[in-house]
Design a protein around this motif. Structure first.
Motif, PDB file in Angstrom:
ATOM      1  N   UNK A 195      -5.606   4.446  -5.695  1.00 14.55           N
ATOM      2  CA  UNK A 195      -5.150   4.992  -6.978  1.00 14.55           C
ATOM      3  C   UNK A 195      -4.604   3.970  -7.956  1.00 14.55           C
ATOM      4  N   UNK A 196      -3.720   3.059  -7.556  1.00  8.35           N
ATOM      5  CA  UNK A 196      -2.946   2.285  -8.523  1.00  8.35           C
ATOM      6  C   UNK A 196      -3.590   0.960  -8.919  1.00  8.35           C
ATOM      7  N   UNK A 197      -4.736   0.603  -8.341  1.00  5.86           N
ATOM      8  CA  UNK A 197      -5.405  -0.672  -8.620  1.00  5.86           C
ATOM      9  C   UNK A 197      -4.521  -1.854  -8.226  1.00  5.86           C
ATOM     10  N   UNK A 198      -3.677  -1.678  -7.221  1.00  6.17           N
ATOM     11  CA  UNK A 198      -2.731  -2.719  -6.841  1.00  6.17           C
ATOM     12  C   UNK A 198      -2.497  -2.688  -5.337  1.00  6.17           C
ATOM     13  N   UNK A 199      -1.967  -3.793  -4.821  1.00  9.93           N
ATOM     14  CA  UNK A 199      -1.627  -3.905  -3.401  1.00  9.93           C
ATOM     15  C   UNK A 199      -0.134  -3.683  -3.203  1.00  9.93           C
ATOM     16  N   UNK A 200       0.200  -2.872  -2.205  1.00 12.71           N
ATOM     17  CA  UNK A 200       1.594  -2.535  -1.914  1.00 12.71           C
ATOM     18  C   UNK A 200       1.832  -2.535  -0.414  1.00 12.71           C
ATOM     19  N   UNK A 201       3.071  -2.714  -0.023  1.00 13.47           N
ATOM     20  CA  UNK A 201       3.482  -2.495   1.356  1.00 13.47           C
ATOM     21  C   UNK A 201       4.830  -1.787   1.342  1.00 13.47           C
ATOM     22  N   UNK A 202       4.835  -0.546   1.824  1.00 10.64           N
ATOM     23  CA  UNK A 202       6.044   0.262   1.911  1.00 10.64           C
ATOM     24  C   UNK A 202       6.317   0.616   3.373  1.00 10.64           C
ATOM     25  N   UNK A 203       7.593   0.884   3.677  1.00 11.26           N
ATOM     26  CA  UNK A 203       7.957   1.560   4.918  1.00 11.26           C
ATOM     27  C   UNK A 203       8.650   2.856   4.513  1.00 11.26           C
ATOM     28  N   UNK A 204       7.995   3.963   4.781  1.00 11.81           N
ATOM     29  CA  UNK A 204       8.443   5.261   4.280  1.00 11.81           C
ATOM     30  C   UNK A 204       9.067   6.104   5.377  1.00 11.81           C
ATOM     31  N   UNK A 209       6.444   6.011   8.275  1.00 13.51           N
ATOM     32  CA  UNK A 209       5.022   5.846   7.989  1.00 13.51           C
ATOM     33  C   UNK A 209       4.878   4.575   7.153  1.00 13.51           C
ATOM     34  N   UNK A 210       4.312   3.548   7.742  1.00  9.42           N
ATOM     35  CA  UNK A 210       4.054   2.300   7.023  1.00  9.42           C
ATOM     36  C   UNK A 210       2.874   2.543   6.083  1.00  9.42           C
ATOM     37  N   UNK A 211       2.959   2.039   4.871  1.00 17.85           N
ATOM     38  CA  UNK A 211       1.923   2.314   3.875  1.00 17.85           C
ATOM     39  C   UNK A 211       1.399   1.027   3.248  1.00 17.85           C
ATOM     40  N   UNK A 212       0.080   0.906   3.262  1.00 12.98           N
ATOM     41  CA  UNK A 212      -0.610  -0.208   2.621  1.00 12.98           C
ATOM     42  C   UNK A 212      -1.365   0.344   1.405  1.00 12.98           C
ATOM     43  N   UNK A 213      -0.949  -0.083   0.219  1.00 16.62           N
ATOM     44  CA  UNK A 213      -1.666   0.303  -0.991  1.00 16.62           C
ATOM     45  C   UNK A 213      -2.752  -0.707  -1.278  1.00 16.62           C
ATOM     46  N   UNK A 226       3.904  -6.760  -3.053  1.00 14.52           N
ATOM     47  CA  UNK A 226       3.052  -6.228  -4.107  1.00 14.52           C
ATOM     48  C   UNK A 226       2.232  -7.342  -4.732  1.00 14.52           C
ATOM     49  N   UNK A 227       1.014  -7.021  -5.127  1.00 15.05           N
ATOM     50  CA  UNK A 227       0.137  -7.935  -5.860  1.00 15.05           C
ATOM     51  C   UNK A 227      -0.845  -7.077  -6.631  1.00 15.05           C
TER      52      UNK A 227
END
Length: 352
Positions: free
Chosen positions: A248-257, A287-291, A327-328
């Motif tokens: 969706x966001x056209x970007x790279x993310x790493x969250x821990x949710x 839930x680890x999340x990779x955007x 993020x990148x």
């Protein structure tokens, strides 16, 4: 220029896109588990409309675009053209609109492919209705859902079944960011005299040092009750090794949710717990999340003109966001996933 709306419009658009030789090569050489996002139909679509086409509003819907096409008809046209070009096995013979489905790879990996856009999604942030959406998003007693009750029951049951069978990894394919975006209190003037760029239909400074996010109510932050039910289910049933891969966001993310690192009935980001980065131990209910980035569309980092500037902005976001680890949005990557005992996701840079 009018947006596409008729069946012929969507067919022509797919016919154009599918001439891309790299895309053709990908489909020739790789198996694909595909899920759609909003723009396969229209921007920020939900079950009865989109940001500029809405059956439930008298001035929208059937009065919009290409020969007064109702959104409900437009949605049917978009899905039919999609299935003609990207066939997906029909999970339920009585439910032609369903693409949410699961895949099992022995006891190593179960994949759950969601539909958080088109199936039974309640009304979302359409820009003009933001003040209406905010209290709905924060109501934790609401039955409001980004996936609908049937799909919600399916994903919860599926994750528990995976845990009970001893499946090592549970992957959730997900359209919109599950984690929380944080607004940075940087004192940036968002008035008309300041150059600004758009990130997910909200505004941030063009100066990378002042990078900021406003809560994205079109993602799971806009459906906090639904997210809480999912995270609570994962926590209560001690379902481990769950990770989401999101677009969706056209970007790279790493969250821990988890329940402490996502907004719970509020837009007050001071309530968020900072992610612990000094340990690799799994935190119950996470839930680890990779955007993932886009293939060719620009991300917010491209608006700053260089990788160096975007790195400054990304660092600023991570420093000021207790739930964000990486993020990148300048470079284009694809993911490579390795297992089985240790999950590793590798970002590979594509230089174009």
């Amino acid at each position: 220029m009018a947006e596409i709306a008729s069946l012929d419009d969507y067919r022509r658009r797919y016919d154009q896109y599918r001439t891309d030789i790299d895309l053709v090569s990908m489909h020739e050489n790789l198996p694909i588990i595909a899920i759609w996002d909003d723009h396969e139909t229209a921007n920020n679509d939900w079950k009865a409309g989109s940001s500029n086409s809405n059956d439930s509003i008298e001035t929208g819907g059937c009065a919009y675009s290409n020969g007064t096409v109702c959104f409900s008809d437009r949605q049917v046209h978009a899905k039919r053209a999609y299935f003609e070009w990207i066939p997906i096995r029909q999970v339920d013979l009585a439910d032609e609109a369903r693409i949410w489905r699961d895949f099992r790879f022995g006891n190593l990996l179960d994949i759950y492919a969601l539909d958080t856009r088109k199936y039974d999604r309640d009304i979302t942030d359409l820009t003009y209705n933001l003040e209406y959406i905010k209290p709905l998003a924060q109501d934790l007693e609401s039955s409001r859902s980004i996936v609908g009750p049937q799909q919600e029951e399916w994903i919860e049951k599926g994750l528990k079944d995976s845990q009970d069978r001893g499946t090592v990894w549970k992957m959730v394919l997900n359209q919109v960011i599950l984690g929380t975006y944080v607004t940075i209190s940087s004192g940036v003037d968002h008035g008309p005299s300041i150059l600004i760029i758009r990130i997910n239909h909200r505004w941030t400074s063009q100066v990378p040092e002042n990078a900021s996010f406003i809560i994205n109510y079109d993602a799971w932050d806009g459906y906090q009750a639904n997210r809480r039910r999912l995270l609570q289910h994962v926590y209560d049933n001690q379902i481990d090794n769950v990770f989401a891969v999101t677009g969706d966001t056209h970007a790279n993310w790493l969250f821990e949710n988890n329940l402490e690192t996502t907004l719970q009935g509020t837009n007050d980001t001071s309530t968020l717990k900072t992610i612990e980065t000094t340990t690799n131990e799994y935190q119950r209910g996470t839930i680890v999340e990779f955007g993932g980035t886009a293939v060719s569309s620009s991300g917010w980092g491209n608006n700053w003109g260089s990788y160096e500037n975007s790195t400054v902005g990304a660092k600023r976001m991570v420093e000021n966001n207790p739930t964000l680890l990486y993020s990148d949005a300048f470079r284009k990557f694809f993911f490579s996933i390795f297992g089985p005992s240790l999950f590793t996701l590798s970002y590979t840079f594509e230089g174009y």
